[in-house]
Enzyme design. Structure first.
Site, PDB file in Angstrom:
ATOM      1  N   ASP A   1      -4.286 -11.487  20.272  1.00  0.00           N
ATOM      2  CA  ASP A   1      -3.027 -11.742  20.961  1.00  0.00           C
ATOM      3  C   ASP A   1      -2.182 -12.756  20.199  1.00  0.00           C
ATOM      4  OD1 ASP A   1      -4.531 -13.973  21.510  1.00  0.00           O
ATOM      5  OD2 ASP A   1      -4.289 -13.895  23.694  1.00  0.00           O
ATOM      6  N   SER A   2      -2.713 -13.266  19.087  1.00  0.00           N
ATOM      7  CA  SER A   2      -1.905 -14.068  18.164  1.00  0.00           C
ATOM      8  C   SER A   2      -0.728 -13.276  17.627  1.00  0.00           C
ATOM      9  CB  SER A   2      -2.767 -14.578  17.004  1.00  0.00           C
ATOM     10  OG  SER A   2      -3.493 -13.515  16.406  1.00  0.00           O
TER      11      SER A   2
ATOM     12  N   ASP B   1      -8.299  -8.396  21.806  1.00  0.00           N
ATOM     13  CA  ASP B   1      -8.103  -9.486  22.759  1.00  0.00           C
ATOM     14  C   ASP B   1      -7.588  -8.958  24.089  1.00  0.00           C
ATOM     15  OD1 ASP B   1      -8.901 -11.820  21.546  1.00  0.00           O
ATOM     16  OD2 ASP B   1      -6.926 -12.310  20.732  1.00  0.00           O
TER      17      ASP B   1
ATOM     18  N   LYS C   1     -12.351  -9.240  23.572  1.00  0.00           N
ATOM     19  CA  LYS C   1     -12.570 -10.682  23.465  1.00  0.00           C
ATOM     20  C   LYS C   1     -11.823 -11.388  24.580  1.00  0.00           C
ATOM     21  CE  LYS C   1     -10.674 -13.304  20.155  1.00  0.00           C
ATOM     22  NZ  LYS C   1      -9.934 -14.338  20.954  1.00  0.00           N
TER      23      LYS C   1
ATOM     24  N   GLU D   1     -11.233 -15.467  26.485  1.00  0.00           N
ATOM     25  CA  GLU D   1     -11.308 -16.894  26.202  1.00  0.00           C
ATOM     26  C   GLU D   1     -11.948 -17.666  27.353  1.00  0.00           C
ATOM     27  OE1 GLU D   1      -7.205 -17.011  23.495  1.00  0.00           O
ATOM     28  OE2 GLU D   1      -7.450 -18.409  25.173  1.00  0.00           O
TER      29      GLU D   1
ATOM     30  N   GLU E   1     -13.040 -22.049  17.625  1.00  0.00           N
ATOM     31  CA  GLU E   1     -11.761 -22.339  16.973  1.00  0.00           C
ATOM     32  C   GLU E   1     -11.427 -23.823  17.018  1.00  0.00           C
ATOM     33  OE1 GLU E   1      -7.046 -20.987  17.005  1.00  0.00           O
ATOM     34  OE2 GLU E   1      -8.515 -19.904  18.213  1.00  0.00           O
TER      35      GLU E   1
END
EC number: 2.1.2.11
Length: 265
Positions: A44-45, A83, A113, A115, A183
């Site tokens: 999602d970056s 993501d 993925k 978070e 990260e």
């Protein structure tokens, strides 16, 4: 679909590092498909790198599905992780199941993925695994929580925060996550987590002792001349290469040199 147990086998710990690259488009995905890279992350970056936003928060599930489909077309034989974006899984277990299910069904990705390492997230990870959806975890600087952290800052520096991160990593591993991204945490903490969890850790700014590394393709290629975080090594300088090529094209169009006989019918 690639074999998750072959690529992300815990038996690789201390033996073979895992290489992961973040990609958002067909052209680059096709190039990655020609390389020995182990896995592609559709992150999602893209909200920042591809869309130009200041954070990942505006990215929607539909946009993630679109980009993951595109990357799969370019790299049909690679292990692809997608993501789940902000608010596509945090509101309820049911919403998380629906979002992960849509991503798997509509994109042909191999895993998702998510978070965080709260009890809620660990419960979601366990349920998704039970229904057949592999999940990669993500701890440390989790960009979807950027406002809570007060910006893009190194996490896990204090004794309390490092202990919390380690507990969450163990909990994610025990809940069924097949791998965990770490990260922007101190290298020593990255080493400790990697030693204590039973799954592979993938670092980005987490030191050399993680079980693998991930970088955004645009970043490692040097497409943004102004982006230089400490964790980034630029393996090329595509910004200058692309700029020079466009300037050459412009000059040849202006001069009439292009198109010549070789490019005319």
């Amino acid at each position: 679909m690639k074999n998750i147990h072959k690529i992300f086998s815990p038996e690789k710990k201390g033996k073979e590092k895992i290489s992961v690259v973040t990609c958002y488009d067909f052209s680059f995905a096709r190039i990655l498909g020609e390389t020995p890279i182990d896995s592609i992350l559709v992150g999602d970056s893209l909200g920042m790198v591809f869309q130009g936003n200041s954070s990942t928060l505006p990215v929607t599930l539909e946009e993630m599905i679109y980009h993951t489909k595109v990357v799969r077309r370019g790299a049909p034989d690679k292990f692809i992780i997608a993501d789940l974006p902000f608010l596509s899984y945090q509101t309820s277990i049911e919403e998380g199941i629906r979002s992960a299910g849509r991503m798997m069904k509509e994109t042909d990705c191999d895993a998702v993925k998510i978070e965080g390492g709260s009890d809620f997230i660990c419960e979601l990870v366990a349920i998704l695994k039970q229904i057949g959806i592999p999940v990669m975890g993500h701890l440390g600087l989790t960009p979807q929580s950027v406002h809570v952290f007060g910006g893009h800052r190194v996490q896990g520096k204090g004794e309390e925060s490092s202990a919390k991160l380690l507990r969450e990593a163990v909990a994610l591993s025990e809940s069924g996550a097949f791998s965990i991204v770490l990260e922007m945490i101190p290298a020593e903490l990255g080493k400790r987590v990697s030693e204590e969890v039973g799954v592979l850790t993938i670092g980005i700014g987490a030191g050399p002792d993680c079980d693998g590394q991930v970088l955004v393709l645009n970043d490692l290629l040097g497409l943004d001349a102004n982006f230089q975080p400490k964790f980034l090594k630029k393996f090329s300088n595509l910004h200058s290469i692309v700029k020079d090529a466009i300037e050459s094209y412009h000059e040849e169009v202006r001069s009439g040199e292009f198109p010549g006989k070789d490019h005319s019918f």
